[in-house]
Design an enzyme around this catalytic site. Structure first.
Site, PDB file in Angstrom:
ATOM      1  N   PHE A 106      -0.371   7.591  13.413  1.00  0.00           N
ATOM      2  CA  PHE A 106      -1.067   8.777  13.939  1.00  0.00           C
ATOM      3  C   PHE A 106      -0.736  10.041  13.160  1.00  0.00           C
ATOM      4  O   PHE A 106      -1.091  11.137  13.581  1.00  0.00           O
ATOM      5  CB  PHE A 106      -0.708   8.979  15.418  1.00  0.00           C
ATOM      6  CG  PHE A 106      -1.159   7.848  16.308  1.00  0.00           C
ATOM      7  CD1 PHE A 106      -2.500   7.704  16.634  1.00  0.00           C
ATOM      8  CD2 PHE A 106      -0.256   6.919  16.798  1.00  0.00           C
ATOM      9  CE1 PHE A 106      -2.933   6.654  17.453  1.00  0.00           C
ATOM     10  CE2 PHE A 106      -0.675   5.868  17.610  1.00  0.00           C
ATOM     11  CZ  PHE A 106      -2.011   5.737  17.943  1.00  0.00           C
TER      12      PHE A 106
ATOM     13  N   CYS B 129     -10.389  10.051   7.389  1.00  0.00           N
ATOM     14  CA  CYS B 129     -10.474   9.104   8.502  1.00  0.00           C
ATOM     15  C   CYS B 129     -11.449   9.405   9.629  1.00  0.00           C
ATOM     16  O   CYS B 129     -12.038   8.475  10.178  1.00  0.00           O
ATOM     17  CB  CYS B 129      -9.085   8.877   9.070  1.00  0.00           C
ATOM     18  SG  CYS B 129      -8.029   8.050   7.860  1.00  0.00           S
TER      19      CYS B 129
ATOM     20  N   GLY C  55       0.847  -1.203   0.000  1.00  0.00           N
ATOM     21  CA  GLY C  55       0.000   0.000   0.000  1.00  0.00           C
ATOM     22  C   GLY C  55       0.876   1.244   0.000  1.00  0.00           C
ATOM     23  O   GLY C  55       1.516   1.549   1.002  1.00  0.00           O
TER      24      GLY C  55
ATOM     25  N   VAL D 294      -0.281   6.984   3.761  1.00  0.00           N
ATOM     26  CA  VAL D 294       0.436   6.478   4.929  1.00  0.00           C
ATOM     27  C   VAL D 294       1.664   5.675   4.524  1.00  0.00           C
ATOM     28  O   VAL D 294       2.783   5.948   4.961  1.00  0.00           O
ATOM     29  CB  VAL D 294      -0.507   5.630   5.819  1.00  0.00           C
ATOM     30  CG1 VAL D 294       0.267   4.864   6.880  1.00  0.00           C
ATOM     31  CG2 VAL D 294      -1.519   6.538   6.486  1.00  0.00           C
TER      32      VAL D 294
ATOM     33  N   ASN E  91      -5.901   0.562   2.049  1.00  0.00           N
ATOM     34  CA  ASN E  91      -7.040   1.369   2.504  1.00  0.00           C
ATOM     35  C   ASN E  91      -8.109   0.513   3.164  1.00  0.00           C
ATOM     36  O   ASN E  91      -8.309  -0.642   2.797  1.00  0.00           O
ATOM     37  CB  ASN E  91      -7.627   2.200   1.354  1.00  0.00           C
ATOM     38  CG  ASN E  91      -7.621   1.473   0.023  1.00  0.00           C
ATOM     39  OD1 ASN E  91      -6.776   0.625  -0.221  1.00  0.00           O
ATOM     40  ND2 ASN E  91      -8.575   1.764  -0.809  1.00  0.00           N
TER      41      ASN E  91
ATOM     42  N   LYS F 124      -6.179   3.486  18.263  1.00  0.00           N
ATOM     43  CA  LYS F 124      -6.204   4.284  17.035  1.00  0.00           C
ATOM     44  C   LYS F 124      -7.601   4.844  16.774  1.00  0.00           C
ATOM     45  O   LYS F 124      -7.783   6.040  16.553  1.00  0.00           O
ATOM     46  CB  LYS F 124      -5.731   3.419  15.853  1.00  0.00           C
ATOM     47  CG  LYS F 124      -5.841   4.082  14.516  1.00  0.00           C
ATOM     48  CD  LYS F 124      -4.997   5.342  14.389  1.00  0.00           C
ATOM     49  CE  LYS F 124      -5.493   6.204  13.258  1.00  0.00           C
ATOM     50  NZ  LYS F 124      -4.740   7.440  13.082  1.00  0.00           N
TER      51      LYS F 124
HETATM   52  P1  NAD Z   1      -4.655   5.329   0.393  1.00  0.00           P
HETATM   53  O1  NAD Z   1      -5.919   5.025  -0.314  1.00  0.00           O
HETATM   54  O2  NAD Z   1      -3.954   6.616   0.138  1.00  0.00           O
HETATM   55  O3  NAD Z   1      -3.580   4.160   0.101  1.00  0.00           O
HETATM   56  C1  NAD Z   1      -3.878   2.806   0.164  1.00  0.00           C
HETATM   57  C2  NAD Z   1      -3.141   2.115  -0.977  1.00  0.00           C
HETATM   58  O4  NAD Z   1      -3.292   0.697  -0.848  1.00  0.00           O
HETATM   59  C3  NAD Z   1      -3.678   2.483  -2.362  1.00  0.00           C
HETATM   60  O5  NAD Z   1      -2.636   3.031  -3.137  1.00  0.00           O
HETATM   61  C4  NAD Z   1      -4.169   1.147  -2.932  1.00  0.00           C
HETATM   62  O6  NAD Z   1      -3.959   1.034  -4.328  1.00  0.00           O
HETATM   63  C5  NAD Z   1      -3.331   0.158  -2.164  1.00  0.00           C
HETATM   64  N1  NAD Z   1      -3.876  -1.192  -2.125  1.00  0.00           N
HETATM   65  C6  NAD Z   1      -5.146  -1.591  -1.882  1.00  0.00           C
HETATM   66  N2  NAD Z   1      -5.238  -2.932  -1.932  1.00  0.00           N
HETATM   67  C7  NAD Z   1      -4.000  -3.401  -2.229  1.00  0.00           C
HETATM   68  C8  NAD Z   1      -3.452  -4.704  -2.400  1.00  0.00           C
HETATM   69  N3  NAD Z   1      -4.207  -5.797  -2.273  1.00  0.00           N
HETATM   70  N4  NAD Z   1      -2.145  -4.818  -2.698  1.00  0.00           N
HETATM   71  C9  NAD Z   1      -1.366  -3.714  -2.833  1.00  0.00           C
HETATM   72  N5  NAD Z   1      -1.829  -2.444  -2.657  1.00  0.00           N
HETATM   73  C10 NAD Z   1      -3.123  -2.297  -2.357  1.00  0.00           C
HETATM   74  O7  NAD Z   1      -4.955   5.164   1.946  1.00  0.00           O
HETATM   75  P2  NAD Z   1      -4.167   5.848   3.160  1.00  0.00           P
HETATM   76  O8  NAD Z   1      -4.705   7.226   3.380  1.00  0.00           O
HETATM   77  O9  NAD Z   1      -2.717   5.636   2.983  1.00  0.00           O
HETATM   78  O10 NAD Z   1      -4.706   4.975   4.368  1.00  0.00           O
HETATM   79  C11 NAD Z   1      -4.256   3.654   4.577  1.00  0.00           C
HETATM   80  C12 NAD Z   1      -4.684   3.237   5.962  1.00  0.00           C
HETATM   81  O11 NAD Z   1      -4.046   4.070   6.935  1.00  0.00           O
HETATM   82  C13 NAD Z   1      -6.177   3.354   6.239  1.00  0.00           C
HETATM   83  O12 NAD Z   1      -6.567   2.309   7.062  1.00  0.00           O
HETATM   84  C14 NAD Z   1      -6.299   4.664   6.971  1.00  0.00           C
HETATM   85  O13 NAD Z   1      -7.404   4.684   7.832  1.00  0.00           O
HETATM   86  C15 NAD Z   1      -5.023   4.699   7.764  1.00  0.00           C
HETATM   87  N6  NAD Z   1      -4.522   6.043   8.119  1.00  0.00           N
HETATM   88  C16 NAD Z   1      -4.567   7.062   7.211  1.00  0.00           C
HETATM   89  C17 NAD Z   1      -4.038   8.316   7.550  1.00  0.00           C
HETATM   90  C18 NAD Z   1      -4.060   9.474   6.579  1.00  0.00           C
HETATM   91  O14 NAD Z   1      -3.675  10.554   6.972  1.00  0.00           O
HETATM   92  N7  NAD Z   1      -4.450   9.314   5.338  1.00  0.00           N
HETATM   93  C19 NAD Z   1      -3.442   8.505   8.793  1.00  0.00           C
HETATM   94  C20 NAD Z   1      -3.393   7.433   9.692  1.00  0.00           C
HETATM   95  C21 NAD Z   1      -3.939   6.200   9.332  1.00  0.00           C
HETATM   96  C1  UGA Z   2      -6.253  13.019  11.563  1.00  0.00           C
HETATM   97  C2  UGA Z   2      -5.525  12.911  12.912  1.00  0.00           C
HETATM   98  O1  UGA Z   2      -5.136  14.220  13.326  1.00  0.00           O
HETATM   99  C3  UGA Z   2      -4.287  12.021  12.786  1.00  0.00           C
HETATM  100  O2  UGA Z   2      -3.691  11.860  14.060  1.00  0.00           O
HETATM  101  C4  UGA Z   2      -4.718  10.655  12.240  1.00  0.00           C
HETATM  102  O3  UGA Z   2      -3.594   9.830  12.059  1.00  0.00           O
HETATM  103  C5  UGA Z   2      -5.415  10.847  10.918  1.00  0.00           C
HETATM  104  O4  UGA Z   2      -6.568  11.719  11.105  1.00  0.00           O
HETATM  105  C6  UGA Z   2      -5.950   9.576  10.333  1.00  0.00           C
HETATM  106  O5  UGA Z   2      -6.151   8.606  11.023  1.00  0.00           O
HETATM  107  O6  UGA Z   2      -6.190   9.645   9.126  1.00  0.00           O
HETATM  108  P1  UGA Z   2      -5.922  14.426   9.345  1.00  0.00           P
HETATM  109  O7  UGA Z   2      -7.297  13.963   9.021  1.00  0.00           O
HETATM  110  O8  UGA Z   2      -4.856  14.285   8.344  1.00  0.00           O
HETATM  111  O9  UGA Z   2      -5.375  13.671  10.659  1.00  0.00           O
HETATM  112  O10 UGA Z   2      -5.961  15.972   9.734  1.00  0.00           O
HETATM  113  P2  UGA Z   2      -6.358  16.795  11.055  1.00  0.00           P
HETATM  114  O11 UGA Z   2      -5.313  17.803  11.282  1.00  0.00           O
HETATM  115  O12 UGA Z   2      -6.705  15.923  12.176  1.00  0.00           O
HETATM  116  O13 UGA Z   2      -7.652  17.564  10.578  1.00  0.00           O
HETATM  117  C7  UGA Z   2      -8.869  16.880  10.314  1.00  0.00           C
HETATM  118  C8  UGA Z   2      -9.958  17.890  10.021  1.00  0.00           C
HETATM  119  O14 UGA Z   2     -10.318  18.598  11.202  1.00  0.00           O
HETATM  120  C9  UGA Z   2      -9.555  18.945   8.993  1.00  0.00           C
HETATM  121  O15 UGA Z   2     -10.653  19.199   8.148  1.00  0.00           O
HETATM  122  C10 UGA Z   2      -9.234  20.152   9.851  1.00  0.00           C
HETATM  123  O16 UGA Z   2      -9.379  21.367   9.167  1.00  0.00           O
HETATM  124  C11 UGA Z   2     -10.278  19.993  10.953  1.00  0.00           C
HETATM  125  N1  UGA Z   2      -9.921  20.670  12.222  1.00  0.00           N
HETATM  126  C12 UGA Z   2      -8.807  20.307  12.900  1.00  0.00           C
HETATM  127  C13 UGA Z   2     -10.772  21.645  12.724  1.00  0.00           C
HETATM  128  O17 UGA Z   2     -11.804  21.981  12.123  1.00  0.00           O
HETATM  129  N2  UGA Z   2     -10.438  22.238  13.923  1.00  0.00           N
HETATM  130  C14 UGA Z   2      -9.327  21.891  14.621  1.00  0.00           C
HETATM  131  O18 UGA Z   2      -9.097  22.464  15.715  1.00  0.00           O
HETATM  132  C15 UGA Z   2      -8.480  20.905  14.101  1.00  0.00           C
END
Ligand code: NAD
Ligand code: UGA
Length: 458
Positions: free
Chosen positions: A161, A275, A11, A15, A90, A219
């Site tokens: 995180f 998320c 993936g 992340v 994802n 988480k």
């Molecule tokens: P994303 O959609 O950006 O990336 C996921 C990737 O996995 C995609 O590129 C997809 O093509 C790939 N994928 C799916 N199935 C696959 C497979 N079978 N083999 C190989 N690749 C495959 O998602 P993301 O934002 O990176 O999130 C990934 C996870 O991390 C989620 O569970 C999300 O909740 C968590 N997370 C996201 C954030 C964030 O800020 N985006 C922060 C913390 C945690």
């Molecule tokens: C959030 C968490 O902050 C991360 O710790 C976590 O890893 C991630 O989700 C995840 O699991 O995907 P993210 O969604 O990237 O991160 O961004 P944030 O900074 O948390 O903001 C989320 C939303 O809340 C944004 O739309 C931001 O504008 C809004 N926000 C944030 C507010 O409206 N008020 C605030 O005080 C803070």
């Protein structure tokens, strides 16, 4: 060169890409290989145009790529060689069948587990990097242990995180890293392998260890608590607008209490991002599954308040624009769900744009990084939305501006010039409370902020 460990990440998304880039940058002794099924994404990771915008990411990738960081689509080969596999695919909200709209869709996750089982040739540690429902590890173990004489797999939970826009800083200097495992001798050994990776650059006291279920649940809980703070202050913003209290002053006053703290108290048009909503709804679904309906309703209200806040913002625009926006040009300043990212997933701007279009407004979107994604989000209404890189051009001839993303760029624009180019009376709706409202009012704008009495010339 001989590497100490072969780390694979399945993936290459928001992340997987940045996390592995930082591990490779900090640990030249490991070979880090990131794979994905999406060829286009992998091509981008191997080019100068990375598939995501993240401050500092280009530099980290430039240092490590080709040295000990590699991106490819060769998933099977990657699995065969790996000592440790991070799974970062994802886990979106399920869109069909049982739990639709709430449960996590674990199909990508399960496919990956089966692919690992088919291809692994030696003992491997599997790291849950994706955000998963509590107790997923037990399903993962059941799949991985289904071959009687295959290699040994130990499942470890290591949730991420990082926040978008500050991902590199969050990864290089995390508040904490969490690693959970089974509390068996093998589980503890696997856990300490993962701890060792992070200990290369994270101070040991910031690396927390726990049992695997606590780690998985921490988480979902962290995201639920963060989002709950935003919904709490947003609910108070509505009361401020009725009572002439100022929400930013209230947030500052309560945030000075060390028990409450100052972060995540910025009232806004609503929280977006891939998320918060998905993880809370998943938490709600899990609670319901255990018969904990009161707990489910409590967390569900965080999402409901957020949806209400977004609708309330549009409602406020509509009623102040004399109850009609049909044919009026309205410029949306910002489409990304937050500043410093091009990501628009669950952005409040999507709701605002759609509701205004529903009212037949002429919507113009401007954003320094997110126009490409905005076009995809609004593809079904192509033709009725205009996209404009330059905020000054977006505002020309507009009846109203709405600030929807807190880009620094918007703080320093020449608002006198913007005002002069707009239809009068000119309206400004600050959905992020980032502008100097009194100064805008002096210029001549009618100003509507979140959680603050409006400044109107009539
Ligand atoms: P994303 O959609 O950006 O990336 C996921 C990737 O996995 C995609 O590129 C997809 O093509 C790939 N994928 C799916 N199935 C696959 C497979 N079978 N083999 C190989 N690749 C495959 O998602 P993301 O934002 O990176 O999130 C990934 C996870 O991390 C989620 O569970 C999300 O909740 C968590 N997370 C996201 C954030 C964030 O800020 N985006 C922060 C913390 C945690
Ligand atoms: C959030 C968490 O902050 C991360 O710790 C976590 O890893 C991630 O989700 C995840 O699991 O995907 P993210 O969604 O990237 O991160 O961004 P944030 O900074 O948390 O903001 C989320 C939303 O809340 C944004 O739309 C931001 O504008 C809004 N926000 C944030 C507010 O409206 N008020 C605030 O005080 C803070």
């Amino acid at each position: 060169m001989e590497f100490e460990k072969e780390i694979l990440c399945i993936g290459a998304g928001y992340v997987g890409g940045p996390t592995m880039a930082v591990i490779a940058d900090q640990c030249p002794q490991y070979r880090v290989h990131v794979v994905d099924i999406n060829e286009e994404k992998i091509r981008a990771w191997n080019s100068d145009q990375l598939p995501i915008f993240e401050p500092g990411l280009d530099e980290v990738v430039a240092r490590a790529r080709g040295r000990n960081l590699f991106f490819s689509i060769d998933i099977e080969e990657g699995i065969r060689k790996a000592d440790i596999i991070f799974v970062s695919v994802n886990t979106p909200t399920k869109a069909f069948g049982q739990g639709a709209g709430r449960a996590a869709d674990l199909q990508y996750w399960e496919k990956t587990a089966r692919q690992i089982l088919e291809n692994a040739v030696s003992d491997t540690i599997i790291v849950e990097k994706s955000t998963l429902p509590v107790r997923t590890a037990s399903a993962m173990e059941r799949i991985l242990h289904s071959k009687s004489n295959g290699p040994r797999f130990d499942v470890v939970s290591n949730p991420e995180f990082l926040a978008e826009g500050s991902a590199i800083r969050d990864l290089e200097k995390p508040d904490r890293v969490l690693v959970g495992s089974r509390e068996t001798p093998e589980g503890i050994r696997a856990r300490s392998e993962i701890v060792t990776i992070y200990a290369n650059w994270v101070p040991r006291e910031r690396i927390l260890e726990s049992n695997i279920w606590s780690s998985e649940l921490s988480k979902l809980t962290a995201n639920a608590f963060l989002a709950q703070r935003i919904s709490s202050i947003n609910s108070i913003s509505a009361l401020c607008e009725k009572t002439k209290a100022v929400v930013d002053e209230v947030a500052y006053a309560i945030g000075r209490d060390a028990r409450i703290g100052p972060h995540f108290l910025k009232a806004s048009v609503g929280f977006g991002g891939s998320c918060f909503k998905k993880d809370i709804l998943n938490l709600v679904y899990i609670c319901e599954g255990y018969g904990l309906d009161e707990v489910a309703r409590y967390w569900e209200s965080v999402v409901r308040i957020n949806e209400w806040q977004e609708r309330r913002f549009v409602q406020n625009m509509l009623s102040n624009l004399f109850n009609t926006v049909a044919g009026k040009r309205i410029a949306l300043f910002g489409f990304a769900f937050k500043a410093n990212t091009g990501d628009t997933r669950e952005s409040p701007a999507i709701t605002v744009a759609r509701e205004l279009l529903e009212e037949r407004a002429e919507v113009v979107v401007t954003d320094p990084k997110a126009l490409k994604n905005a076009r995809i989000d609004l593809k079904d209404v192509e033709g009725s939305v205009k996209y404009e890189e330059d905020p000054y051009r977006a505002a020309e001839g507009a009846h109203a501006l709405a600030v929807l993303t807190e880009w620094d760029l918007y703080r320093t624009l020449d608002y006198k010039r913007i005002f002069d180019s707009m239809v009068q009376p000119a309206f400004l709706f600050d959905g992020r409370n980032i502008l100097d409202h009194e100064a805008l009012y002096e210029i001549g704008f009618n100003v509507f902020a979140i959680g603050k009495a409006p400044l109107k010339h009539f």
